[in-house]
Write a protein that holds these residues in place. Structure first.
Motif, PDB file in Angstrom:
ATOM      1  N   HIS A  24      11.794  59.364 -35.188  1.00 41.27           N
ATOM      2  CA  HIS A  24      11.168  58.967 -33.925  1.00 41.27           C
ATOM      3  C   HIS A  24      10.752  57.504 -33.969  1.00 41.27           C
ATOM      4  O   HIS A  24      10.108  57.056 -34.930  1.00 41.27           O
ATOM      5  CB  HIS A  24       9.935  59.856 -33.676  1.00 41.27           C
ATOM      6  CG  HIS A  24       9.106  59.451 -32.512  1.00 41.27           C
ATOM      7  ND1 HIS A  24       9.577  59.426 -31.209  1.00 41.27           N
ATOM      8  CD2 HIS A  24       7.807  59.032 -32.439  1.00 41.27           C
ATOM      9  CE1 HIS A  24       8.620  59.027 -30.398  1.00 41.27           C
ATOM     10  NE2 HIS A  24       7.541  58.783 -31.115  1.00 41.27           N
ATOM     11  N   ARG A  31       9.076  59.934 -25.345  1.00 44.08           N
ATOM     12  CA  ARG A  31       9.580  61.064 -26.125  1.00 44.08           C
ATOM     13  C   ARG A  31       8.490  61.763 -26.940  1.00 44.08           C
ATOM     14  O   ARG A  31       8.766  62.719 -27.645  1.00 44.08           O
ATOM     15  CB  ARG A  31      10.696  60.595 -27.067  1.00 44.08           C
ATOM     16  CG  ARG A  31      11.872  59.977 -26.320  1.00 44.08           C
ATOM     17  CD  ARG A  31      13.020  59.643 -27.240  1.00 44.08           C
ATOM     18  NE  ARG A  31      14.154  59.104 -26.490  1.00 44.08           N
ATOM     19  CZ  ARG A  31      15.362  58.902 -26.988  1.00 44.08           C
ATOM     20  NH1 ARG A  31      15.612  59.204 -28.261  1.00 44.08           N
ATOM     21  NH2 ARG A  31      16.335  58.427 -26.238  1.00 44.08           N
ATOM     22  N   GLN A  33       5.967  63.643 -26.062  1.00 46.54           N
ATOM     23  CA  GLN A  33       5.739  65.039 -25.692  1.00 46.54           C
ATOM     24  C   GLN A  33       6.826  65.932 -26.270  1.00 46.54           C
ATOM     25  O   GLN A  33       6.552  67.040 -26.751  1.00 46.54           O
ATOM     26  CB  GLN A  33       5.687  65.190 -24.177  1.00 46.54           C
ATOM     27  CG  GLN A  33       5.371  66.603 -23.711  1.00 46.54           C
ATOM     28  CD  GLN A  33       5.247  66.705 -22.204  1.00 46.54           C
ATOM     29  OE1 GLN A  33       5.431  65.723 -21.482  1.00 46.54           O
ATOM     30  NE2 GLN A  33       4.938  67.893 -21.715  1.00 46.54           N
ATOM     31  N   ASN A  34       8.073  65.439 -26.249  1.00 47.04           N
ATOM     32  CA  ASN A  34       9.165  66.217 -26.819  1.00 47.04           C
ATOM     33  C   ASN A  34       9.009  66.355 -28.329  1.00 47.04           C
ATOM     34  O   ASN A  34       9.303  67.411 -28.903  1.00 47.04           O
ATOM     35  CB  ASN A  34      10.508  65.562 -26.495  1.00 47.04           C
ATOM     36  CG  ASN A  34      11.677  66.500 -26.728  1.00 47.04           C
ATOM     37  OD1 ASN A  34      11.757  67.572 -26.135  1.00 47.04           O
ATOM     38  ND2 ASN A  34      12.587  66.110 -27.611  1.00 47.04           N
ATOM     39  N   MET A  37       6.635  69.083 -29.006  1.00 45.41           N
ATOM     40  CA  MET A  37       7.272  70.385 -28.813  1.00 45.41           C
ATOM     41  C   MET A  37       8.155  70.737 -30.010  1.00 45.41           C
ATOM     42  O   MET A  37       8.177  71.886 -30.467  1.00 45.41           O
ATOM     43  CB  MET A  37       8.108  70.369 -27.530  1.00 45.41           C
ATOM     44  CG  MET A  37       7.294  70.283 -26.256  1.00 45.41           C
ATOM     45  SD  MET A  37       8.332  70.071 -24.774  1.00 45.41           S
ATOM     46  CE  MET A  37       9.330  71.555 -24.851  1.00 45.41           C
ATOM     47  N   ASP A 108      14.717  62.670 -32.010  1.00 42.70           N
ATOM     48  CA  ASP A 108      13.583  63.024 -31.152  1.00 42.70           C
ATOM     49  C   ASP A 108      13.945  63.342 -29.709  1.00 42.70           C
ATOM     50  O   ASP A 108      13.057  63.557 -28.884  1.00 42.70           O
ATOM     51  CB  ASP A 108      12.535  61.901 -31.180  1.00 42.70           C
ATOM     52  CG  ASP A 108      13.071  60.582 -30.631  1.00 42.70           C
ATOM     53  OD1 ASP A 108      14.261  60.514 -30.254  1.00 42.70           O
ATOM     54  OD2 ASP A 108      12.287  59.604 -30.590  1.00 42.70           O
ATOM     55  N   ASP A 109      15.250  63.381 -29.393  1.00 46.55           N
ATOM     56  CA  ASP A 109      15.650  63.591 -28.000  1.00 46.55           C
ATOM     57  C   ASP A 109      16.384  64.907 -27.788  1.00 46.55           C
ATOM     58  O   ASP A 109      17.228  65.020 -26.897  1.00 46.55           O
ATOM     59  CB  ASP A 109      16.523  62.429 -27.523  1.00 46.55           C
ATOM     60  CG  ASP A 109      17.800  62.265 -28.343  1.00 46.55           C
ATOM     61  OD1 ASP A 109      17.895  62.899 -29.417  1.00 46.55           O
ATOM     62  OD2 ASP A 109      18.692  61.507 -27.914  1.00 46.55           O
ATOM     63  N   ALA A 111      16.359  69.375 -27.579  1.00 52.36           N
ATOM     64  CA  ALA A 111      15.613  70.612 -27.330  1.00 52.36           C
ATOM     65  C   ALA A 111      16.252  71.716 -28.150  1.00 52.36           C
ATOM     66  O   ALA A 111      17.468  71.717 -28.365  1.00 52.36           O
ATOM     67  CB  ALA A 111      15.649  70.963 -25.844  1.00 52.36           C
ATOM     68  N   ARG A 214      18.321  65.802 -24.693  1.00 49.44           N
ATOM     69  CA  ARG A 214      17.432  65.569 -23.550  1.00 49.44           C
ATOM     70  C   ARG A 214      17.227  64.087 -23.266  1.00 49.44           C
ATOM     71  O   ARG A 214      16.317  63.725 -22.512  1.00 49.44           O
ATOM     72  CB  ARG A 214      16.069  66.210 -23.812  1.00 49.44           C
ATOM     73  CG  ARG A 214      16.069  67.726 -23.956  1.00 49.44           C
ATOM     74  CD  ARG A 214      14.648  68.241 -23.904  1.00 49.44           C
ATOM     75  NE  ARG A 214      14.020  67.938 -22.627  1.00 49.44           N
ATOM     76  CZ  ARG A 214      12.700  67.732 -22.467  1.00 49.44           C
ATOM     77  NH1 ARG A 214      11.890  67.776 -23.514  1.00 49.44           N
ATOM     78  NH2 ARG A 214      12.207  67.475 -21.274  1.00 49.44           N
ATOM     79  N   GLU A 217      16.886  62.944 -19.648  1.00 46.92           N
ATOM     80  CA  GLU A 217      15.620  63.357 -19.038  1.00 46.92           C
ATOM     81  C   GLU A 217      14.473  62.447 -19.439  1.00 46.92           C
ATOM     82  O   GLU A 217      13.469  62.343 -18.726  1.00 46.92           O
ATOM     83  CB  GLU A 217      15.271  64.788 -19.450  1.00 46.92           C
ATOM     84  CG  GLU A 217      16.323  65.832 -19.112  1.00 46.92           C
ATOM     85  CD  GLU A 217      15.991  67.164 -19.750  1.00 46.92           C
ATOM     86  OE1 GLU A 217      14.793  67.535 -19.767  1.00 46.92           O
ATOM     87  OE2 GLU A 217      16.909  67.833 -20.252  1.00 46.92           O
ATOM     88  N   MET A 218      14.617  61.782 -20.598  1.00 46.34           N
ATOM     89  CA  MET A 218      13.516  60.968 -21.131  1.00 46.34           C
ATOM     90  C   MET A 218      13.813  59.479 -21.080  1.00 46.34           C
ATOM     91  O   MET A 218      13.312  58.703 -21.874  1.00 46.34           O
ATOM     92  CB  MET A 218      13.218  61.404 -22.569  1.00 46.34           C
ATOM     93  CG  MET A 218      12.712  62.831 -22.653  1.00 46.34           C
ATOM     94  SD  MET A 218      12.351  63.356 -24.340  1.00 46.34           S
ATOM     95  CE  MET A 218      14.006  63.460 -25.028  1.00 46.34           C
TER      96      MET A 218
END
Length: 255
Positions: A24, A31, A33-34, A37, A108-109, A111, A214, A217-218
């Motif tokens: 990261h 990113r 928040q991801n 998660m 880090d991107d 899901a 993702r 989306e980010m």
């Protein structure tokens, strides 16, 4: 210090205890928040690993040309690609220093969808020294099936290794080999991993992986930057030539 368990062990309640590293960039605030998660999904053995920022790549980090690697990579490396390669190299070294026999390394991107757990369990059953298992984002790869799970879940040894470093299960032996063979490099890290004849790692792929990207989306990729018309034309012209050469070399390496 967190209690260390064997790779693939599952704690009470179903939480994973497999060592994991999330690469990261600190400036990638969109990113975070991801990343949180992913930490919850991957469990208590997860480390957020600070990646090298392409904006801060110094001349010291620049790769020296390697003219002996075939097929020759036809494009100049961008600073973000250099930084990404060094981020993965640093993460391989960190897992070795931490004494892990195997670990997940993810970017880090991504899901992790529900099928990921079954894909990981099957991948863990195939682990051997000097082996790496990719969690592919697509189902395009073809090759020898090494392990079969339920339904269409399988681990295969691809004829041509796919691109992408979003999620990997890396053994200590594989990390050592990758480090030793990438002291100098001339291409992006995922393209380097495709060259099994160069690093000697047995690279497998698990499909379907349960891993989804993702980045759009980010805010989009942290690697790709706008290209000039000439650069785009050059890449569109040379990319299929390089891919063909890579495929032929991959097939020759399997014979």
């Amino acid at each position: 210090m967190a209690h260390r368990t064997a790779p693939g062990a599952v704690a009470k309640g179903g939480a994973m205890t497999l060592p994991a590293y999330i690469i990261h960039l600190e400036r990638a605030v969109g990113r975070q928040q991801n990343v949180a998660m992913l930490c919850r999904a991957l469990g208590p053995e997860t480390t957020v690993f600070s990646g090298i920022d392409g904006r801060a790549v110094a001349p010291l980090h620049a790769p020296k040309p390697r003219r002996t690697a075939f097929p020759v990579y036809p494009f100049a490396l961008r600073s973000a690609e250099i930084a990404t390669f060094h981020s993965h190299r640093a993460c391989w070294q960190r897992m070795i220093d931490d004494g892990h026999p195997a670990a997940l390394i993810v970017e880090d991107d991504i899901a992790l969808d529900p099928p990921f757990r079954a894909a990981l369990d099957l991948a863990l059953k195939t682990l051997a020294p000097d082996r790496l298992v990719r969690f592919s984002l697509t189902a395009r790869e073809r090759g020898e099936v090494v392990a079969q799970g339920k339904g269409d879940l399988r681990v295969l040894r691809p004829s041509v290794i796919g691109l992408g470093m979003q999620a990997l299960l890396v053994t200590r032996g594989a990390a050592i080999r990758l480090l030793q063979s990438s002291v100098t490099f001339d291409r992006p890290v995922d393209t380097f991993v495709q060259m099994r004849w160069l690093h000697g790692v047995d690279v497998l792929t698990v499909l379907p992986s349960g891993v989804r990207e993702r980045s759009v989306e980010m805010g989009g990729s942290m690697i790709h930057a706008p290209m000039s018309f000439v650069e785009r034309l050059q890449r569109e012209t040379l990319r299929p030539v390089y891919r063909t050469a890579l495929a032929l070399r991959s097939i020759a390496a399997r014979l």
